[in-house]
Scaffold this motif. Structure first.
Motif, mmCIF file in Angstrom:
data_model
loop_
_atom_site.group_PDB
_atom_site.id
_atom_site.type_symbol
_atom_site.label_atom_id
_atom_site.label_comp_id
_atom_site.label_asym_id
_atom_site.label_seq_id
_atom_site.Cartn_x
_atom_site.Cartn_y
_atom_site.Cartn_z
ATOM 1 N N ARG A 1 4.637 -3.073 -9.241
ATOM 2 C CA ARG A 1 4.021 -3.853 -10.315
ATOM 3 C C ARG A 1 2.517 -3.998 -10.112
ATOM 4 O O ARG A 1 1.786 -4.245 -11.067
ATOM 5 N N ARG A 2 2.061 -3.870 -8.872
ATOM 6 C CA ARG A 2 0.640 -3.935 -8.588
ATOM 7 C C ARG A 2 0.134 -2.541 -8.239
ATOM 8 O O ARG A 2 0.718 -1.851 -7.404
ATOM 9 N N PRO B 1 11.433 -6.676 -8.313
ATOM 10 C CA PRO B 1 10.694 -5.896 -7.324
ATOM 11 C C PRO B 1 10.132 -6.746 -6.191
ATOM 12 O O PRO B 1 9.828 -7.927 -6.360
ATOM 13 N N VAL B 2 9.994 -6.118 -5.030
ATOM 14 C CA VAL B 2 9.392 -6.753 -3.866
ATOM 15 C C VAL B 2 7.873 -6.635 -3.992
ATOM 16 O O VAL B 2 7.350 -5.641 -4.503
ATOM 17 N N ASP B 3 7.140 -7.651 -3.528
ATOM 18 C CA ASP B 3 5.685 -7.608 -3.654
ATOM 19 C C ASP B 3 5.114 -6.491 -2.785
ATOM 20 O O ASP B 3 5.680 -6.104 -1.754
ATOM 21 N N VAL B 4 3.962 -5.973 -3.202
ATOM 22 C CA VAL B 4 3.390 -4.778 -2.589
ATOM 23 C C VAL B 4 3.052 -4.987 -1.119
ATOM 24 O O VAL B 4 3.348 -4.123 -0.275
ATOM 25 N N GLN B 5 2.435 -6.105 -0.766
ATOM 26 C CA GLN B 5 2.015 -6.287 0.627
ATOM 27 C C GLN B 5 3.216 -6.328 1.566
ATOM 28 O O GLN B 5 3.156 -5.796 2.683
ATOM 29 N N THR B 6 4.315 -6.922 1.117
ATOM 30 C CA THR B 6 5.521 -6.932 1.941
ATOM 31 C C THR B 6 6.040 -5.519 2.154
ATOM 32 O O THR B 6 6.431 -5.136 3.265
ATOM 33 N N THR B 7 6.044 -4.719 1.099
ATOM 34 C CA THR B 7 6.547 -3.347 1.238
ATOM 35 C C THR B 7 5.633 -2.511 2.122
ATOM 36 O O THR B 7 6.111 -1.645 2.863
ATOM 37 N N ILE B 8 4.327 -2.748 2.056
ATOM 38 C CA ILE B 8 3.406 -2.011 2.926
ATOM 39 C C ILE B 8 3.653 -2.393 4.379
ATOM 40 O O ILE B 8 3.679 -1.522 5.273
ATOM 41 N N ALA B 9 3.851 -3.672 4.637
ATOM 42 C CA ALA B 9 4.158 -4.111 6.005
ATOM 43 C C ALA B 9 5.451 -3.471 6.501
ATOM 44 O O ALA B 9 5.548 -3.044 7.662
ATOM 45 N N ASN B 10 6.454 -3.383 5.638
ATOM 46 C CA ASN B 10 7.702 -2.732 6.018
ATOM 47 C C ASN B 10 7.487 -1.258 6.337
ATOM 48 O O ASN B 10 8.055 -0.721 7.298
#
Length: 322
Positions: free
Chosen positions: A226-227, A286-295
């Motif tokens: 989404r971002r 959807p999961v927020d972008v920063q969380t997915t990047i950290a994952n």
């Protein structure tokens, strides 16, 4: 409990999809040749049927053994495979084909499912195995889904752009993680404002499930974060996830010398943005972008290759730009 048959299911998107389905009370069976290690081999909740998805007889045998409510086709790369699968699974509650944002033709911003034309696909392209025809083959697979739906098959399509996250074997995202983690200065092609819409694998599998449960037969659904981040913003976000500082050194074609901007993964000379409004109307969370990047930064897997310029090549350019 609903029965899900996942064609593929052991590597990247399929691996995450199996977990997503298990977490939402599906019984899951994998159908694949068994050429890759099965991460669910010790999980009694996940069945496995060995077979070649290119064989209609093998698909029918899997159908008869599982009697699935849902079929997700993770590894259909040719339109003929989609046409075969939609015939075999014509009676299921939902057949979901994983297509691609590369199926879109013109450089429209944003690309919308019901407006933006798809890539054409010739008969020769439909059976070609080169990267050049990937988008055209996925587009023709989408058309196969639409044709099946006209014949009352509950077939739908999901179109992700480039996917990142844990167990990504392509190395495209890992290339930048390695550079940010290991170097104080990182060479960035262009001016850092390049935009290629990305999607976290967590959001892809949530989107697939939403389409399977709430989607409409004969429809395609974009799935993307989404971002939207520029390449520079993405590298800064990776640095934040790594809790490190990095200097991003931008370089145009002249400064890059023998390198081309397109030699770098995730660089696209033309903005590639997908509208996700249609999927948002379904039960998609959807999961927020920063969380997915950290994952993704914490990915335990080793990618199969390093898809960009090597360190020596980029260091030579950086040394000239001091």
């Amino acid at each position: 409990m609903e029965q899900a048959l996942v064609i593929g299911g052991t590597r990247f998107i399929g691996r995450h999809l199996v977990t997503e389905l298990l977490d939402h009370d599906y019984a899951v069976t994998l159908f694949n040749r068994g050429t890759h290690e099965n991460p669910f081999a010790d999980n009694d909740s996940v069945g496995h049927i060995a077979g070649d998805r290119r064989s209609g007889a093998a698909l029918k045998a899997a159908r008869d053994a599982v009697d699935p409510d849902l079929v997700v086709d993770c590894v259909a790369y040719y339109p003929g495979e989609v046409r075969m699968a939609t015939r075999v699974f014509e009676a299921v509650d939902a057949y979901v084909f994983i297509s691609s944002g590369a199926a879109y033709g013109p450089d429209v911003i944003p690309k919308r499912e019901d407006e933006t034309p798809l890539e054409p696909c010739s008969d020769d392209e439909a059976v070609d195995d080169s990267e050049r025809t990937y988008g055209a083959r996925k587009a023709e697979g989408d058309r196969a889904v639409f044709e099946a739906a006209e014949n009352s098959v509950q077939a739908m399509s999901v179109r992700p752009p480039i996917v990142y996250g844990p167990y990504d074997y392509t190395g495209r995202f890992a290339y930048w993680v390695d550079r940010v983690r290991d170097h104080d200065r990182v060479l960035v092609p262009g001016d850092g404002t390049n935009i290629h819409h990305l999607v976290a694998v967590e959001n892809v599998v949530r989107g697939i499930r939403a389409v399977a449960e709430e989607g409409t037969a004969g429809e395609a659904y974009n799935v993307a974060n989404r971002r939207i981040l520029t390449l520079g913003d993405l590298l800064e976000s990776i640095a934040d996830a790594l809790d490190t500082d990095v200097e991003l050194v931008t370089a145009g074609a002249r400064e890059l010398g023998r390198l081309e901007p397109t030699d770098f993964p995730l660089y696209n000379p033309n903005p590639h943005i997908l509208s996700t409004a249609k999927l948002a109307d379904l039960n998609w969370d959807p999961v927020d972008v920063q969380t997915t990047i950290a994952n993704a930064v914490d990915d335990p897997a080793e990618p199969e290759r390093d898809p960009g310029p090597d360190v020596a090549e980029t260091r030579a350019v950086l040394d000239r730009l001091v």
